[in-house]
Design an enzyme around this catalytic site. Structure first.
Site, mmCIF file in Angstrom:
data_model
loop_
_atom_site.group_PDB
_atom_site.id
_atom_site.type_symbol
_atom_site.label_atom_id
_atom_site.label_comp_id
_atom_site.label_asym_id
_atom_site.label_seq_id
_atom_site.Cartn_x
_atom_site.Cartn_y
_atom_site.Cartn_z
ATOM 1 N N THR A 116 0.866 -1.187 0.000
ATOM 2 C CA THR A 116 0.000 0.000 0.000
ATOM 3 C C THR A 116 0.902 1.236 0.000
ATOM 4 O O THR A 116 1.989 1.205 0.566
ATOM 5 C CB THR A 116 -0.867 -0.023 1.286
ATOM 6 O OG1 THR A 116 -1.821 -1.040 1.150
ATOM 7 C CG2 THR A 116 -1.565 1.304 1.539
ATOM 8 N N ASP A 153 -9.475 0.257 5.360
ATOM 9 C CA ASP A 153 -9.165 1.475 6.117
ATOM 10 C C ASP A 153 -8.795 2.649 5.218
ATOM 11 O O ASP A 153 -9.064 3.803 5.529
ATOM 12 C CB ASP A 153 -8.000 1.200 7.074
ATOM 13 C CG ASP A 153 -6.759 0.765 6.306
ATOM 14 O OD1 ASP A 153 -6.845 -0.227 5.550
ATOM 15 O OD2 ASP A 153 -5.719 1.433 6.431
ATOM 16 N N THR A 156 -0.672 2.289 6.901
ATOM 17 C CA THR A 156 -0.659 1.037 6.147
ATOM 18 C C THR A 156 -0.674 -0.111 7.151
ATOM 19 O O THR A 156 -0.257 0.069 8.292
ATOM 20 C CB THR A 156 0.573 0.944 5.218
ATOM 21 O OG1 THR A 156 0.693 -0.407 4.734
ATOM 22 C CG2 THR A 156 1.875 1.296 5.924
ATOM 23 N N GLY A 157 -1.146 -1.267 6.714
ATOM 24 C CA GLY A 157 -1.196 -2.421 7.612
ATOM 25 C C GLY A 157 -2.539 -3.103 7.528
ATOM 26 O O GLY A 157 -3.288 -2.902 6.557
ATOM 27 N N HIS A 158 -2.866 -3.884 8.535
ATOM 28 C CA HIS A 158 -4.104 -4.652 8.510
ATOM 29 C C HIS A 158 -5.306 -3.717 8.669
ATOM 30 O O HIS A 158 -5.543 -3.160 9.747
ATOM 31 C CB HIS A 158 -4.082 -5.709 9.622
ATOM 32 C CG HIS A 158 -5.288 -6.575 9.610
ATOM 33 N ND1 HIS A 158 -6.205 -6.601 10.629
ATOM 34 C CD2 HIS A 158 -5.761 -7.429 8.659
ATOM 35 C CE1 HIS A 158 -7.176 -7.445 10.323
ATOM 36 N NE2 HIS A 158 -6.927 -7.965 9.146
ATOM 37 N N GLY A 159 -6.042 -3.535 7.577
ATOM 38 C CA GLY A 159 -7.081 -2.505 7.512
ATOM 39 C C GLY A 159 -8.138 -2.602 8.593
ATOM 40 O O GLY A 159 -8.539 -1.586 9.169
#
Ligand code: ASP
Length: 306
Positions: free
Chosen positions: A166, A197, A217-220
Site C-alpha cells: 500500500t 481502512d 498502512t497495515g491490517h485494515g
C-alpha cells in the site's frame, strides 16, 4: 516553513529480491513530491503527485500492481485530505482506472460528498473524463501468483496478508499547509466489495493544519477499529511529538486488537517520522534537500538531493 515530504510503500515483510525496487520507487516518489514543494507547490498536490508515481510502479499494491480479490479481480481504495479546511475525498472498490488518488481528489473538489464507491465512482470517473482502462491492465504476473498462493491463507491472515505495498504520502508546504494521501489494492483475496481502512477518513489518513498529517498502512480492519490516523493526530494534539504519537498509536493497535501496521507522520512544525510495528516498511523522506530512505527498524540512509 521548510517543506517536507514523507512517503511509504507499505508495511509488512518485504521479499529480498524486490527490496531494491521498493527503495527506488519510494525515492522517486519522495523526490517527485519534493520537487513540487520546492517550486512552492501545495502539500495537497505534492502528496497526490508522489502517490501517482507509486500507483504507476508495479512493485506496489496500488494502481498497477494492486493485489487481487477473491475472484481474481482488482478493486482499489484511495483517500486524500487537505489540512487547510479538513476537506477530504475518497473512492472505494474502484476499477478500471490507473490512478485512484486523482479520482479521490476530484471527489473532494468536484462533489458535495466525501466517498464514492464501485459503480458510482466509475460513473463519476467517466463524467470527469478519466480514461477507462481494462482492469486486466492493472494486474501483474506477481499479483496473480500471490493470489494463487494465498487462495487458502494460513491461520493468521493478519500476518500473512499485510505488507503488500500500500502507498501513501504526507507533506507540509512552505506556507505550513499539510496534506495526506493513501492508495491501495487492499488485501489479497479480500471479499468482493470489501472497503478497507484506506478509504475511511481517520483510518487510512488524516490531515489538519493545526496538528499535522498521517498516512497509514497495515491490517485494515485493525486500523479501522482504532481509527489509527486520527488517534495519532489526537496524541499530537495532547503534545506528543510525531515519533511519540506514532509509537503510542501503533502500540495501542497491537495491544488492543493485535493489529500490525506502519505510519508516516508530519506535524505542523515540520517534524516527521516513519514508524512500523511490522518487520519492515519502505519509506522515504525529503527535508532540507536531504533524502532519507529506510526499510528496516532503525535504518535511515541519508543522501543529498541531486
Ligand atoms: N491497509 C490496507 C488494507 O487493509 C493494506 C495495507 O496497508 O497493506 O486495505
Amino acid at each position: 516553513m521548510k517543506p517536507v515530504i514523507v512517503v511509504h510503500g507499505g508495511a509488512g515483510t518485504i521479499v529480498k529480491e524486490y527490496e531494491e525496487g521498493y527503495r527506488t520507487g519510494v525515492k522517486r516518489a519522495a523526490l517527485k513530491g519534493y520537487d513540487c514543494l520546492r517550486q512552492k507547490g501545495a502539500a495537497l498536490t505534492a502528496v497526490e503527485e508522489a502517490v501517482v508515481v507509486l500507483e504507476n510502479d508495479p512493485h506496489f499494491n496500488a494502481g498497477y500492481g494492486s493485489v487481487l480479490n477473491e475472484e481474481g479481480d482488482v478493486e482499489m481504495d484511495a483517500i486524500i485530505m487537505d489540512g487547510r479546511n479538513l476537506m477530504s475525498g475518497a473512492v472505494s472498490a474502484v476499477r478500471c482506472i490507473a490512478n485512484p488518488i486523482t479520482l479521490a481528489r476530484l471527489v473532494m473538489e468536484k462533489t458535495d460528498h466525501m466517498l464514492l464507491t464501485c459503480k458510482g465512482a466509475s460513473l463519476f470517473a467517466k463524467a470527469q473524463g478519466i480514461p477507462e482502462i481494462p482492469n486486466e491492465k492493472l494486474i501483474t504476473e506477481r499479483s496473480r501468483e500471490r493470489w494463487k498462493t494465498n487462495l487458502h491463507p494460513g491461520s493468521n491472515p493478519v500476518v500473512s496478508q499485510i505488507g503488500l505495498g500500500t502507498v501513501g504520502a504526507v507533506a507540509i508546504d512552505s506556507e505550513g499547509n499539510v496534506a495526506c494521501a493513501t492508495s491501495t489494492g487492499g488485501l489479497t483475496n479480500k471479499m468482493i466489495g470489501r472497503v478497507g481502512d484506506t478509504a475511511c477518513i481517520g483510518s487510512g489518513g488524516y490531515a489538519d493544519n493545526a496538528f499535522g498529517a498521517v498516512s497509514t498502512t497495515g491490517h485494515g480492519e485493525s486500523i479501522m477499529k482504532v481509527t489509527l490516523a486520527r488517534l495519532i493526530i489526537n496524541h499530537m494534539e495532547q503534545g506528543m511529538s510525531p515519533e511519540e504519537a506514532a509509537e503510542a498509536g501503533l502500540k495501542y493497535m497491537k495491544t488492543r486488537v493485535n493489529g500490525l501496521g506502519g505510519v508516516i507522520v508530519v506535524n505542523s512544525s515540520g517534524d516527521w517520522t516513519a514508524k512500523f510495528s511490522t518487520k519492515q516498511m519502505t519509506w522515504a523522506a525529503v527535508q532540507d534537500d536531504q533524502l532519507q530512505v529506510g526499510v528496516y527498524h532503525g535504518e535511515k540512509d541519508t543522501m543529498p538531493v541531486g
